[in-house]
Design a protein around this motif. Structure first.
Motif, PDB file in Angstrom:
ATOM      1  N   CYS A   1      -0.048  24.206 -80.408  1.00 47.43           N
ATOM      2  CA  CYS A   1       0.751  25.279 -80.981  1.00 47.43           C
ATOM      3  C   CYS A   1       1.923  24.682 -81.768  1.00 47.43           C
ATOM      4  O   CYS A   1       2.601  23.774 -81.287  1.00 47.43           O
ATOM      5  CB  CYS A   1       1.256  26.189 -79.862  1.00 47.43           C
ATOM      6  SG  CYS A   1       2.363  27.501 -80.426  1.00 47.43           S
TER       7      CYS A   1
ATOM      8  N   ILE B   1      -4.191  24.022 -77.626  1.00 52.07           N
ATOM      9  CA  ILE B   1      -5.000  25.203 -77.917  1.00 52.07           C
ATOM     10  C   ILE B   1      -6.358  24.751 -78.434  1.00 52.07           C
ATOM     11  O   ILE B   1      -6.496  23.668 -78.994  1.00 52.07           O
ATOM     12  CB  ILE B   1      -4.317  26.168 -78.929  1.00 52.07           C
ATOM     13  CG1 ILE B   1      -3.829  25.423 -80.171  1.00 52.07           C
ATOM     14  CG2 ILE B   1      -3.200  26.940 -78.295  1.00 52.07           C
ATOM     15  CD1 ILE B   1      -3.179  26.313 -81.224  1.00 52.07           C
TER      16      ILE B   1
ATOM     17  N   CYS C   1      -0.335  29.457 -80.224  1.00 51.44           N
ATOM     18  CA  CYS C   1      -1.077  29.765 -78.997  1.00 51.44           C
ATOM     19  C   CYS C   1      -1.237  31.265 -78.840  1.00 51.44           C
ATOM     20  O   CYS C   1      -2.149  31.740 -78.179  1.00 51.44           O
ATOM     21  CB  CYS C   1      -0.407  29.145 -77.778  1.00 51.44           C
ATOM     22  SG  CYS C   1       1.279  29.734 -77.495  1.00 51.44           S
TER      23      CYS C   1
END
Length: 188
Positions: free
Chosen positions: A78, A85, A145
């Motif tokens: 992120c 992620i 995210c």
């Protein structure tokens, strides 16, 4: 039937069994390891990740038209809170590869239209650069995210998503710091 060459890249595909007769067509459905990291700074298809190719290769007058999709898992972090992620990405491909002796080959720059045999091996097409380009355009430059990610605390670096409710730090505006120290002295 495997259509790969002995090239170092699994994205160099042998098309020798495709007739040069316009309209002739072959399909290619295979999962190959990604030959390199493809993506942007914070998000990518990692080298070795399974790249699922579902392609159609069709003879046209000037070369071979490749259409289809490439799908692979992505991994990154992120842009706000640096949390890992992952996801899946499917890109659409539409790419013309010119025959070595075609007008298209003679009248276009090498970076405009792919070339059959450009990998140094006749009757091959190299899909690596078109896929790298498409992946770069499809991935977000600043992946998150979640749309409501609050990032990191600017004071201590704790991810705000996992910080206790009301997380904050007492800070005195530097313009008032001198006055604050004078008030402490007066209180004593």
């Amino acid at each position: 039937m495997a259509m790969h060459t002995h090239s170092s890249s699994p994205l160099v595909i042998n098309i020798a069994r495709l007739s040069r007769q316009p309209g002739s067509m072959i399909t290619f459905h295979e999962t190959v390891p990604s030959p390199s990291r493809m993506g942007v700074a914070l998000m990518a298809i990692e080298k070795g990740a399974p790249l699922e190719l579902n392609l159609r290769m069709e003879s046209v007058s000037e070369g071979v038209l490749v259409t289809g999709t490439a799908t692979a898992p992505t991994a990154g972090e992120c842009a706000r809170c640096l949390t890992a992620i992952s996801g899946d990405l499917t890109i659409d491909l539409t790419e013309l590869f010119a025959y070595p002796d075609s007008t298209t080959e003679a009248t276009t720059e090498a970076d405009e239209v792919g070339r059959i045999g450009a990998s140094g091996q006749p009757n091959t097409i190299d899909l690596e650069q078109p896929i790298v380009d498409a992946v770069g355009l499809a991935l977000p430059f600043s992946p998150l995210c979640g749309p409501d990610c609050q990032g990191l605390c600017p004071d201590c670096g704790t991810p705000m998503a996992t910080a206790e409710p009301g997380h904050h730090h007492e800070r005195i505006d530097p313009r008032w710091a001198k006055l604050s120290s004078m008030l402490e002295t007066d209180d004593k």
